[in-house]
Design a protein around this motif. Sequence first.
Motif, PDB file in Angstrom:
ATOM      1  N   SER A 233       0.455  -4.563   3.287  1.00 30.92           N
ATOM      2  CA  SER A 233       0.874  -4.552   1.984  1.00 30.92           C
ATOM      3  C   SER A 233       1.188  -2.961   2.033  1.00 30.92           C
ATOM      4  N   GLY A 234       1.094  -2.465   2.949  1.00 28.79           N
ATOM      5  CA  GLY A 234       1.984  -1.055   2.461  1.00 28.79           C
ATOM      6  C   GLY A 234       0.553   0.121   3.490  1.00 28.79           C
ATOM      7  N   LEU A 236      -2.763   1.146   4.145  1.00 32.78           N
ATOM      8  CA  LEU A 236      -3.913   1.457   3.738  1.00 32.78           C
ATOM      9  C   LEU A 236      -4.826   2.481   3.951  1.00 32.78           C
ATOM     10  N   ARG A 247      -7.196  -0.438   1.211  1.00 32.71           N
ATOM     11  CA  ARG A 247      -6.745  -0.889   0.321  1.00 32.71           C
ATOM     12  C   ARG A 247      -5.909  -0.499   0.103  1.00 32.71           C
ATOM     13  N   THR A 248      -4.010  -0.606  -0.311  1.00 31.13           N
ATOM     14  CA  THR A 248      -2.928   0.244  -0.154  1.00 31.13           C
ATOM     15  C   THR A 248      -2.987   1.363  -1.147  1.00 31.13           C
ATOM     16  N   PRO A 250      -0.933   3.362  -3.668  1.00 27.03           N
ATOM     17  CA  PRO A 250       0.232   3.117  -3.978  1.00 27.03           C
ATOM     18  C   PRO A 250       1.438   4.562  -3.661  1.00 27.03           C
ATOM     19  N   CYS A 286       6.698  -2.090   2.701  1.00 31.85           N
ATOM     20  CA  CYS A 286       6.265  -3.208   1.721  1.00 31.85           C
ATOM     21  C   CYS A 286       5.369  -4.249   2.769  1.00 31.85           C
ATOM     22  N   ASN A 287       5.009  -5.382   2.257  1.00 31.05           N
ATOM     23  CA  ASN A 287       4.620  -6.911   2.886  1.00 31.05           C
ATOM     24  C   ASN A 287       5.432  -7.705   2.625  1.00 31.05           C
ATOM     25  N   GLN A 293       3.084  -7.700  -3.651  1.00 33.77           N
ATOM     26  CA  GLN A 293       2.653  -7.438  -4.590  1.00 33.77           C
ATOM     27  C   GLN A 293       3.206  -5.264  -3.988  1.00 33.77           C
ATOM     28  N   GLY A 295       3.972  -1.784  -2.307  1.00 32.00           N
ATOM     29  CA  GLY A 295       3.483  -1.528  -1.511  1.00 32.00           C
ATOM     30  C   GLY A 295       3.303   0.255  -1.680  1.00 32.00           C
ATOM     31  N   THR A 296       3.414   1.021  -0.645  1.00 35.31           N
ATOM     32  CA  THR A 296       3.303   2.446  -0.692  1.00 35.31           C
ATOM     33  C   THR A 296       4.700   3.348  -1.076  1.00 35.31           C
TER      34      THR A 296
END
Length: 466
Positions: A233-234, A236, A247-248, A250, A286-287, A293, A295-296
């Motif tokens: 998810s982006g 991390l 964690r992601t 943002p 993105c995932n 979810q 992503g970045t």
Amino acid sequence: MTSTVMKFGGTSVEDVTAIRNAAGIIKLAVNSRPVVVVSALGGFTNSLLRSVEMAIDGDARGASKSLETEFARHLAIAEELLLNNERRAAFVSAVGDARSKIRQLHKIIAAHPVTSPPLQDEIVAYGEHLSSQLVTAALTEAGVNARHVDARSCIKTDDVYGAATPQPETAGAISAEIEPLLTAAKVPVLGGFIGSTARGVTTTLGRGGSDYSAAIVGAALNAREIQIWTDVSGVLTADPRIVPNARTIPILSYQEAAELAYFGAKVLHPKTIQPAIDKSIPVRVCNSRAPRQGGTLIVAESRAAPQTVKAIAHKNGITTVQVTSARMLGAYGFLRKLFEVFDDHRVAVDVVTTSEVSVSLSIDDTSGLENLLPDLEELGMVQIEENRTIISVVGEGLRSTPGIAARVFSVIDDINVTMISVGASSVNLTCMVDEARAAEAITRLHRVCFEEEERKPVSADLTVLA
Ligand code: ADP
Ligand code: ASP
Ligand code: MG
């Protein structure tokens, strides 16, 4: 007319479920005029490269045989995904062509290994060539008006096989090929990673290069956004294979993302960011397995949460070279001579630190090292250390946080840390540790930078380290 580039990596097209997911994501975005860039099916590029090694070792039959399971996998996916007979037959025939062409190429390489660099690219390109045809067919099957584009007709490169650089005419070639399709409300689909020289010889852009292709296409089309769809998810806060609770992030600035990619965050190819900067195009990671979810988002500095440390990147397999010479003391011209040696041998240097009588340099690709050493030894005593890891703490917040280096290094003070470099880029604090202790160091740095403050509301504010 603005478009959105959507790149799907190997794991995002690795099987029927992944391709269906990707097609679903593209279909939902069809109003934003997507241009789709895909990698080879996950793992296929590795298999193709291994087959080339076997052919170089003289085993053409073994090389071709080693790919049978991969071709069978492509066919099995098509069997399940492509219900239209004509479409399925067209893809089956493309797989057949690839198989027989690759077999011929294996034979040529086994007989004349010196011919391997361009032929290796010719073979490896079948990964993206097949995946892009398969995804085009899957999109058509899903009711999307998709059109396959052979990336080799628009990504025009030099002839550095295996690490080719796109040439200026690429932008015009992309527009000429893709814009008419967009005007006709079609969804162009092209393979990442591959291109061709002015003479039409196939080239590849380097491992992980599909991200770079996506950025080049995005810049050429002045896209609204370049989206990198992957299996996490982006971007991390650290490599999730080492820090499972990473964690992601943002939002990142272009510079932060470029540093993270350059210093080992595999989620983005290091060359991806520059074309985006050139045209101020946001990049979103993105995932594909969890599209909802967040992503970045990677944007220009001004919009990117400046006060924070964002992530820890690392790169294993680094070699450091230390050159010690009393001649350096108070002398000028020494560093120029030293760097000329690296220049002459075309060996890229990542990190440099200097003391009064010695210079340490880190290199990633050691293939040129053997030839370079005699020249270096003329300048001073040379010491080599292998199996090192570069660790980089990255974030615009490093600019504004006094004492950060001391606080970060205090948590790894029992680990031998060398080549500390702070401030050269001002968003990056870099050091070198032994590969055997890298995971431990990264885990501890992650804890101090990102986990201890979890109870507090401010994300990754380094003042919590005090
Ligand atoms: P793709 O096939 O989609 O291009 P890659 O394998 O090249 O995917 O890149 C995604 C992988 O990068 C993740 O699965 C993860 O293991 C690795 N990775 C390393 N560092 C990071 C990071 N900081 N953030 C996200 N992923 C990372
Ligand atoms: N398929 C290529 C590789 O595995 C390019 C990419 O996936 O980005 O390196
Ligand atoms: Mg990748």
